[in-house]
Design a protein around this motif. Structure first.
Motif, PDB file in Angstrom:
ATOM      1  N   VAL A 136     105.244 -42.035  70.032  1.00  0.00           N
ATOM      2  CA  VAL A 136     105.010 -43.401  69.463  1.00  0.00           C
ATOM      3  C   VAL A 136     105.068 -43.359  67.725  1.00  0.00           C
ATOM      4  CG1 VAL A 136     102.908 -45.058  69.483  1.00  0.00           C
ATOM      5  CG2 VAL A 136     103.034 -43.291  71.276  1.00  0.00           C
ATOM      6  N   VAL A 137     106.547 -43.350  67.543  1.00  0.00           N
ATOM      7  CA  VAL A 137     106.601 -43.580  66.131  1.00  0.00           C
ATOM      8  C   VAL A 137     107.353 -44.670  65.911  1.00  0.00           C
ATOM      9  CG1 VAL A 137     107.851 -42.332  64.360  1.00  0.00           C
ATOM     10  CG2 VAL A 137     106.842 -41.054  66.114  1.00  0.00           C
ATOM     11  N   PRO A 138     106.660 -45.628  65.170  1.00  0.00           N
ATOM     12  CA  PRO A 138     107.133 -46.923  65.070  1.00  0.00           C
ATOM     13  C   PRO A 138     108.481 -46.998  64.054  1.00  0.00           C
ATOM     14  CG  PRO A 138     105.251 -46.832  63.505  1.00  0.00           C
ATOM     15  CD  PRO A 138     105.259 -45.542  64.425  1.00  0.00           C
ATOM     16  N   LEU A 139     109.125 -47.950  64.632  1.00  0.00           N
ATOM     17  CA  LEU A 139     110.453 -48.286  63.914  1.00  0.00           C
ATOM     18  C   LEU A 139     110.489 -49.584  63.186  1.00  0.00           C
ATOM     19  CD1 LEU A 139     113.455 -46.616  65.608  1.00  0.00           C
ATOM     20  CD2 LEU A 139     112.584 -45.852  63.580  1.00  0.00           C
ATOM     21  N   LYS A 140     110.546 -49.893  61.991  1.00  0.00           N
ATOM     22  CA  LYS A 140     110.327 -51.255  61.686  1.00  0.00           C
ATOM     23  C   LYS A 140     112.016 -51.653  61.097  1.00  0.00           C
ATOM     24  CE  LYS A 140     106.116 -50.320  59.379  1.00  0.00           C
ATOM     25  NZ  LYS A 140     105.156 -50.227  58.088  1.00  0.00           N
ATOM     26  N   LYS A 141     112.484 -51.983  62.307  1.00  0.00           N
ATOM     27  CA  LYS A 141     114.137 -52.295  62.139  1.00  0.00           C
ATOM     28  C   LYS A 141     114.081 -53.867  61.582  1.00  0.00           C
ATOM     29  CE  LYS A 141     115.854 -49.656  65.919  1.00  0.00           C
ATOM     30  NZ  LYS A 141     116.819 -49.554  67.126  1.00  0.00           N
ATOM     31  N   ARG A 142     115.210 -53.919  60.713  1.00  0.00           N
ATOM     32  CA  ARG A 142     115.620 -55.280  60.394  1.00  0.00           C
ATOM     33  C   ARG A 142     116.916 -55.172  59.807  1.00  0.00           C
ATOM     34  NH1 ARG A 142     115.925 -55.098  54.772  1.00  0.00           N
ATOM     35  NH2 ARG A 142     115.004 -53.609  53.667  1.00  0.00           N
ATOM     36  N   ARG A 143     117.435 -56.383  59.562  1.00  0.00           N
ATOM     37  CA  ARG A 143     118.907 -56.587  59.206  1.00  0.00           C
ATOM     38  C   ARG A 143     119.055 -56.501  57.762  1.00  0.00           C
ATOM     39  NH1 ARG A 143     122.036 -60.907  57.437  1.00  0.00           N
ATOM     40  NH2 ARG A 143     124.219 -60.861  58.160  1.00  0.00           N
ATOM     41  N   PHE A 144     119.771 -55.735  57.285  1.00  0.00           N
ATOM     42  CA  PHE A 144     120.156 -55.518  55.576  1.00  0.00           C
ATOM     43  C   PHE A 144     121.542 -55.417  55.375  1.00  0.00           C
ATOM     44  CE2 PHE A 144     119.493 -51.276  57.714  1.00  0.00           C
ATOM     45  CZ  PHE A 144     120.417 -50.418  56.963  1.00  0.00           C
ATOM     46  N   ALA A 195     118.616 -51.630  61.299  1.00  0.00           N
ATOM     47  CA  ALA A 195     117.794 -50.351  61.644  1.00  0.00           C
ATOM     48  C   ALA A 195     116.632 -50.233  60.807  1.00  0.00           C
ATOM     49  CB  ALA A 195     118.753 -49.206  61.052  1.00  0.00           C
ATOM     50  N   ASP A 196     115.960 -49.326  60.676  1.00  0.00           N
ATOM     51  CA  ASP A 196     114.701 -49.169  59.754  1.00  0.00           C
ATOM     52  C   ASP A 196     115.327 -48.504  58.565  1.00  0.00           C
ATOM     53  OD1 ASP A 196     112.494 -48.042  58.414  1.00  0.00           O
ATOM     54  OD2 ASP A 196     111.592 -47.309  60.348  1.00  0.00           O
ATOM     55  N   PRO A 197     115.315 -49.290  57.543  1.00  0.00           N
ATOM     56  CA  PRO A 197     115.881 -48.789  56.219  1.00  0.00           C
ATOM     57  C   PRO A 197     114.950 -47.690  55.534  1.00  0.00           C
ATOM     58  CG  PRO A 197     115.373 -51.363  56.171  1.00  0.00           C
ATOM     59  CD  PRO A 197     114.703 -50.651  57.332  1.00  0.00           C
ATOM     60  N   GLU A 198     114.009 -47.492  55.845  1.00  0.00           N
ATOM     61  CA  GLU A 198     113.051 -46.236  55.438  1.00  0.00           C
ATOM     62  C   GLU A 198     113.657 -45.086  56.069  1.00  0.00           C
ATOM     63  OE1 GLU A 198     110.833 -43.808  52.851  1.00  0.00           O
ATOM     64  OE2 GLU A 198     111.455 -46.023  52.823  1.00  0.00           O
TER      65      GLU A 198
END
Length: 369
Positions: A191-199, A249-252
């Motif tokens: 349960v590792v969250p991914l904060k994906k977004r377009r960049f 993707a998750d930028p971090e």
């Protein structure tokens, strides 16, 4: 109960009325039967040979005691071994194991103790790896922030808005890394969250390379006792095609991947070498292919499968530059972990010169027609 030694050697045990033929109960029962048979046999001999009863009693007691001593030793010796192993485990030594050479309840107990030692050793190793991972990840923003503040204090740079924004960015990154600790605690449960977004890839990677250059300069001003690498002579080059390339993707997490790959490439680059970061569009929508290429000695093909293992620092590929060491051997393992979270792939690719690491990120899932 798990399969014991007998099961591994020739299949499962065959109980006699629920009792194994090699169990302690069977052995104790056999001891009683043998003692009775010896006593009865000696009594019959006494009646036929007119031997005095006291001699028969003495002989019977000696024979019974010898057999009892033999059986007792076979039962207490493994218990002493288990006690010694358990005492070592309680003192933090998880390397000792109990010999599994029995086919009774003590053999099952030995397996259980060994499994417990294996689990404790794995947990201790994971705890140490977690501390090393955290230290490795916190070192970069701390070094950058320290460099900015030292330059302001020494009068090298002014506390202008741009400089303070750089310091703020490092502070924010420290905060995000602390939050990552909570994510790591969920890793075992998946349960590792991914904060994906377009960049946009170009400005994003440009910022990562700028930060890497800043950290390299920062490490040059830190005392050698910090264990950091001083490689301000390596040039970082960015190649993004097309320039308007975007990714999902998750930028971090991707920052962890690129930063660790650059750090590894810089360490193994020759003097005044060049590290190139390439970004191309992948096969799927918003997917991304990243390459990090250096001009170092490269990695032998026989070592490709071990590159991303934790604490693997290589035996042939050595860092270049003054004061360079092999690091902690965690950077590439962290990069693989972040790529795996995205469902992507990372690996060593063919290259005419140096080492080439190829990363493939899936982007948006394809929609069935």
């Amino acid at each position: 109960m798990s399969e014991g030694p007998a099961g591994r050697r020739g299949g499962p045990r065959e109980p006699w009325g629920g009792v194994s033929p090699f169990s302690i109960k069977t052995k104790l029962g056999a001891l009683v039967v043998i003692a009775v048979l010896i006593t009865t046999g000696l009594m019959m001999i006494a009646m036929r040979t007119a031997t005095e009863l006291r001699f028969i009693t003495v002989f019977s007691m000696i024979a019974t005691l010898l057999i009892t001593q033999f059986v007792a030793h076979s039962l207490t010796a493994p218990l002493d071994d288990m006690n010694a192993v358990a005492r070592s485990i309680s003192h933090g030594d998880y390397t000792r194991r109990v010999r599994e050479n029995r086919r009774d309840e003590l053999g099952d107990l030995a397996q259980t103790i060994n499994r417990m030692a294996d689990d404790l050793e794995a947990q201790e190793r994971q705890r140490k790896e977690l501390v090393a991972n955290v230290s490795h990840e916190l070192r970069t923003p701390i070094a950058g922030l320290r460099a900015v503040l030292e330059n302001i204090v020494d009068g090298v740079t002014q506390a202008d808005p741009e400089t303070m924004r750089t310091a703020l960015k490092q502070t924010e990154r420290l905060g995000r890394l602390v939050e990552t600790l909570l994510d790591l605690s969920r890793l075992d449960n998946g349960v590792v969250p991914l904060k994906k977004r377009r960049f946009e890839v170009w400005p994003y990677l440009s910022g990562v390379l700028k930060e890497a250059n800043m950290v390299a300069s920062a490490r040059g001003g830190i005392a050698s006792g910090s264990g950091s690498h001083t490689r301000t002579d390596v040039h970082l080059h960015l190649d993004v095609s097309p320039p308007e390339l975007t990714a999902h993707a998750d930028p971090e997490r991707i920052h962890q991947v690129v930063a660790n790959l650059i750090d590894n490439a810089v360490k193994h680059s020759p003097a005044h070498g060049r590290v190139t970061v390439k970004a191309r569009r992948g096969a799927q929508p918003e997917s991304l292919e990243l390459e990090v290429l250096d001009e170092g000695p490269g990695i032998p093909r026989s070592e490709w499968h071990r590159v991303f293992e934790r604490f693997n620092r290589g035996q042939i590929m050595r860092p270049h530059g003054p004061g360079s060491d092999g690091g902690t051997g965690l950077g590439l393992a962290i990069a693989r972990w972040a790529v795996d979270l995205h469902g992507g792939r990372i690996g060593v690719a063919e290259s005419e010169r140096g080492c080439r690491i190829l990363v493939t990120l899936p982007g948006l899932p394809s929609v069935p027609s």
